[in-house]
Design a protein around this motif. Sequence first.
Motif, PDB file in Angstrom:
ATOM      1  N   ALA A 226     -11.823   2.308 -20.591  1.00 26.96           N
ATOM      2  CA  ALA A 226     -11.464   1.505 -19.660  1.00 26.96           C
ATOM      3  C   ALA A 226     -10.926   2.438 -18.512  1.00 26.96           C
ATOM      4  CB  ALA A 226     -10.395   0.575 -19.664  1.00 26.96           C
ATOM      5  N   ARG A 227     -11.022   1.802 -17.107  1.00 30.75           N
ATOM      6  CA  ARG A 227     -10.593   2.768 -16.197  1.00 30.75           C
ATOM      7  C   ARG A 227      -9.057   2.503 -15.644  1.00 30.75           C
ATOM      8  NH1 ARG A 227     -13.632   2.043 -10.552  1.00 30.75           N
ATOM      9  NH2 ARG A 227     -15.175   3.384 -11.613  1.00 30.75           N
ATOM     10  N   LEU A 228      -8.220   3.249 -15.261  1.00 27.84           N
ATOM     11  CA  LEU A 228      -6.715   2.983 -14.882  1.00 27.84           C
ATOM     12  C   LEU A 228      -6.697   3.249 -13.346  1.00 27.84           C
ATOM     13  CD1 LEU A 228      -4.963   4.905 -17.736  1.00 27.84           C
ATOM     14  CD2 LEU A 228      -5.963   2.386 -17.717  1.00 27.84           C
ATOM     15  N   ALA A 229      -5.631   2.650 -12.864  1.00 28.98           N
ATOM     16  CA  ALA A 229      -5.288   2.746 -11.448  1.00 28.98           C
ATOM     17  C   ALA A 229      -3.899   2.876 -11.324  1.00 28.98           C
ATOM     18  CB  ALA A 229      -5.907   1.810 -10.585  1.00 28.98           C
TER      19      ALA A 229
ATOM     20  N   LYS B 124      -9.381  -7.774  -4.064  1.00 29.60           N
ATOM     21  CA  LYS B 124      -8.367  -8.686  -4.793  1.00 29.60           C
ATOM     22  C   LYS B 124      -7.398  -9.114  -3.709  1.00 29.60           C
ATOM     23  CE  LYS B 124      -7.964  -6.703  -9.258  1.00 29.60           C
ATOM     24  NZ  LYS B 124      -7.118  -5.691 -10.335  1.00 29.60           N
ATOM     25  N   LEU B 125      -7.091  -8.561  -2.717  1.00 22.78           N
ATOM     26  CA  LEU B 125      -6.084  -8.954  -1.760  1.00 22.78           C
ATOM     27  C   LEU B 125      -6.922 -10.249  -0.936  1.00 22.78           C
ATOM     28  CD1 LEU B 125      -3.225  -8.524  -0.729  1.00 22.78           C
ATOM     29  CD2 LEU B 125      -4.321  -7.090   1.034  1.00 22.78           C
ATOM     30  N   ASP B 126      -8.087 -10.047  -0.649  1.00 21.36           N
ATOM     31  CA  ASP B 126      -8.839 -11.250  -0.037  1.00 21.36           C
ATOM     32  C   ASP B 126      -8.744 -12.422  -0.771  1.00 21.36           C
ATOM     33  OD1 ASP B 126      -9.297  -9.842   2.462  1.00 21.36           O
ATOM     34  OD2 ASP B 126     -11.183  -9.117   1.905  1.00 21.36           O
ATOM     35  N   VAL B 127      -9.212 -12.092  -2.003  1.00 21.42           N
ATOM     36  CA  VAL B 127      -9.204 -13.609  -2.998  1.00 21.42           C
ATOM     37  C   VAL B 127      -7.987 -14.002  -3.255  1.00 21.42           C
ATOM     38  CG1 VAL B 127      -9.936 -14.260  -5.571  1.00 21.42           C
ATOM     39  CG2 VAL B 127     -11.265 -12.626  -4.094  1.00 21.42           C
ATOM     40  N   TYR B 128      -6.999 -13.169  -3.205  1.00 25.64           N
ATOM     41  CA  TYR B 128      -5.440 -13.935  -3.789  1.00 25.64           C
ATOM     42  C   TYR B 128      -4.817 -14.624  -2.238  1.00 25.64           C
ATOM     43  CZ  TYR B 128      -0.736 -13.794  -4.975  1.00 25.64           C
ATOM     44  OH  TYR B 128       0.733 -14.385  -5.328  1.00 25.64           O
TER      45      TYR B 128
ATOM     46  N   SER C 147      -0.083  -4.665  -6.262  1.00 27.40           N
ATOM     47  CA  SER C 147       0.697  -3.665  -5.861  1.00 27.40           C
ATOM     48  C   SER C 147       0.103  -2.185  -6.142  1.00 27.40           C
ATOM     49  CB  SER C 147       2.248  -3.977  -6.447  1.00 27.40           C
ATOM     50  OG  SER C 147       3.002  -4.831  -6.118  1.00 27.40           O
ATOM     51  N   ALA C 148       0.023  -1.312  -5.072  1.00 22.47           N
ATOM     52  CA  ALA C 148      -0.611  -0.070  -5.320  1.00 22.47           C
ATOM     53  C   ALA C 148       0.473   0.762  -5.322  1.00 22.47           C
ATOM     54  CB  ALA C 148      -1.841   0.057  -4.230  1.00 22.47           C
ATOM     55  N   TRP C 149       1.357   0.695  -4.324  1.00 28.98           N
ATOM     56  CA  TRP C 149       2.640   1.441  -4.367  1.00 28.98           C
ATOM     57  C   TRP C 149       3.876   0.652  -4.028  1.00 28.98           C
ATOM     58  CZ3 TRP C 149       6.769   3.079  -1.137  1.00 28.98           C
ATOM     59  CH2 TRP C 149       7.565   4.112  -1.551  1.00 28.98           C
ATOM     60  N   GLY C 150       4.022   0.099  -2.870  1.00 29.52           N
ATOM     61  CA  GLY C 150       5.048  -0.951  -2.405  1.00 29.52           C
ATOM     62  C   GLY C 150       5.189  -2.136  -3.394  1.00 29.52           C
TER      63      GLY C 150
ATOM     64  N   GLY D 159       0.625  -1.079  -0.128  1.00 34.72           N
ATOM     65  CA  GLY D 159       0.029  -0.112   0.052  1.00 34.72           C
ATOM     66  C   GLY D 159       0.788   1.259  -0.010  1.00 34.72           C
ATOM     67  N   PRO D 160       0.235   2.419   0.123  1.00 38.60           N
ATOM     68  CA  PRO D 160      -1.269   2.606   0.376  1.00 38.60           C
ATOM     69  C   PRO D 160      -2.050   2.298  -0.885  1.00 38.60           C
ATOM     70  CG  PRO D 160      -0.334   4.578   0.210  1.00 38.60           C
ATOM     71  CD  PRO D 160       0.751   3.695   0.154  1.00 38.60           C
ATOM     72  N   GLY D 161      -3.434   2.056  -0.724  1.00 33.02           N
ATOM     73  CA  GLY D 161      -4.236   2.042  -1.887  1.00 33.02           C
ATOM     74  C   GLY D 161      -4.616   0.514  -2.281  1.00 33.02           C
TER      75      GLY D 161
END
Length: 488
Positions: free
Chosen positions: A280-283, A103-107, A461-464, A96-98
């Motif tokens: 499409a949305r980006l993140a 997805k993390l739960d499922v993974y 990975s959102a940042w880290g 994180g953050p973000g």
Amino acid sequence: MSTSPVRPVPAGEIERWDLEADVVVAGFGIAGVSAAIGAAESGADTLVLERTGGGGGAAALSGGIVYLGGGTRLQKACGFDDTPEQMKTFLAAALGPGVDEDKLDVYCEGSVGHFEWLEACGVPYKESFWSQPGWECPVDDSLMYSGGENAAPFATLVDPAPRGHLAQVPMPRNGDQAAGYVLMTTLIAKAADLGVRVESDVRVQRLVVDETGRVVGIVATRFGAPLTVRARGGVVLATGSFAYNDEMMQAHAPRLYKRPAATVEEHDGRGIAMAQALGARLAHMDACEVAFFCDPQLIARGILVNGRGQRYVTEDTYPGRIGQLTMYQNDNQAFLVIDEQAYEEGMATPTSSPQLRHQPTWVCGTVSELESEMGLPAGTLVSTVELYNRHAESGADPVLGKKAEWVRPLRSPIAAIDLRGMTGGFTLGGLQTSVDSEVLHVDGDPIPGLYAAGRCTSGLSAWGYCSGISLGDGSFFGRRAGMRAAAK
């Protein structure tokens, strides 16, 4: 960026289809091969379009770490306890953050099952643990720490557990064929056994949509000639990052512009642009993995200081974290200060990355002389080393929390290695997808018929970053993409 058109083609303009399949996968790296296997195992006629002359992508050239946990058979065999909850707690902090919590739960909940699937595909694992610092494992062990789980600031969150899973490499190694090569050749062979068809030297260009807005195919080129490909069930984009797209890098990740590492030139962002043209949305487009080009065996034994002579990171943590903090928070200014005994000890250890073992840039009799030679402000390095040594006499590092096994006073003669600018990496942001790898429109709804996985998406990975997350979420969500497309 390519000047060729990227906007979607109406299906009504397609006069004939050159190729067709139930599921069409663009890209044959880790996400693409996993999508192809997932689709084929679900009973779908599956076709892969690969830009190069053969599969593998960046994954085949990598160290091959797949980040898995929660209590895999390999973790248990090596004597480590782990749970999905512990895995999630660590990853939420480290990535994180973000972080996408869904997805993390499922993974994390599916991590043990995913390891079992990789084994069922034929990926070999050795029940042995590599305990030393390193970007990769230099021997044929199959488990290692790969994200700083056992280092500050994460070690006190939950009980540390190694989650870097590596395919067993035949020893002695054949050149640069590491665990990534073993992983990819095994999965590509599995796809072939399942009847997956592969068309090579194909460059995807535009998506094809029907009158309802559903993605029903791809327009591509092969050696400059147009190629139309129909997808009866869905298209899976697995085209990699945008690390080699100068325009996108300058717009979204300028600090890493012209600094690609652990990526391949085919990662030009084309798949992202194709989906963007559909809304499409980006993140997390600014997020990057940042490699730090120095051997962790040396880093852990010394202290890292910035251009002000101050320590800024615990030296025994994951080197990707060191790279991010160096580039983003310290202006790419880094020096490794190390004494003769520590340097010789580090140089004597096994390594898979001898090119990262640098010679000292300056060697002096005293810290004051070294500080002067390095051009640091007077008194800065002297005070840093004095404070470090004071606590190191008792094996402690209360400032940053380096583990006692790596803490020892720095003595004379003392040296420094100039590591300014020694960073590079690849992008982590991309298309936003659902837990079933559906590409999401900017309004939040899935774009019908379009799926994606791997580094063309915004994954876990959102940042880290942790080594193995790209191969982990690429294979995990790639498989889900293939299965979901096959179900349609």
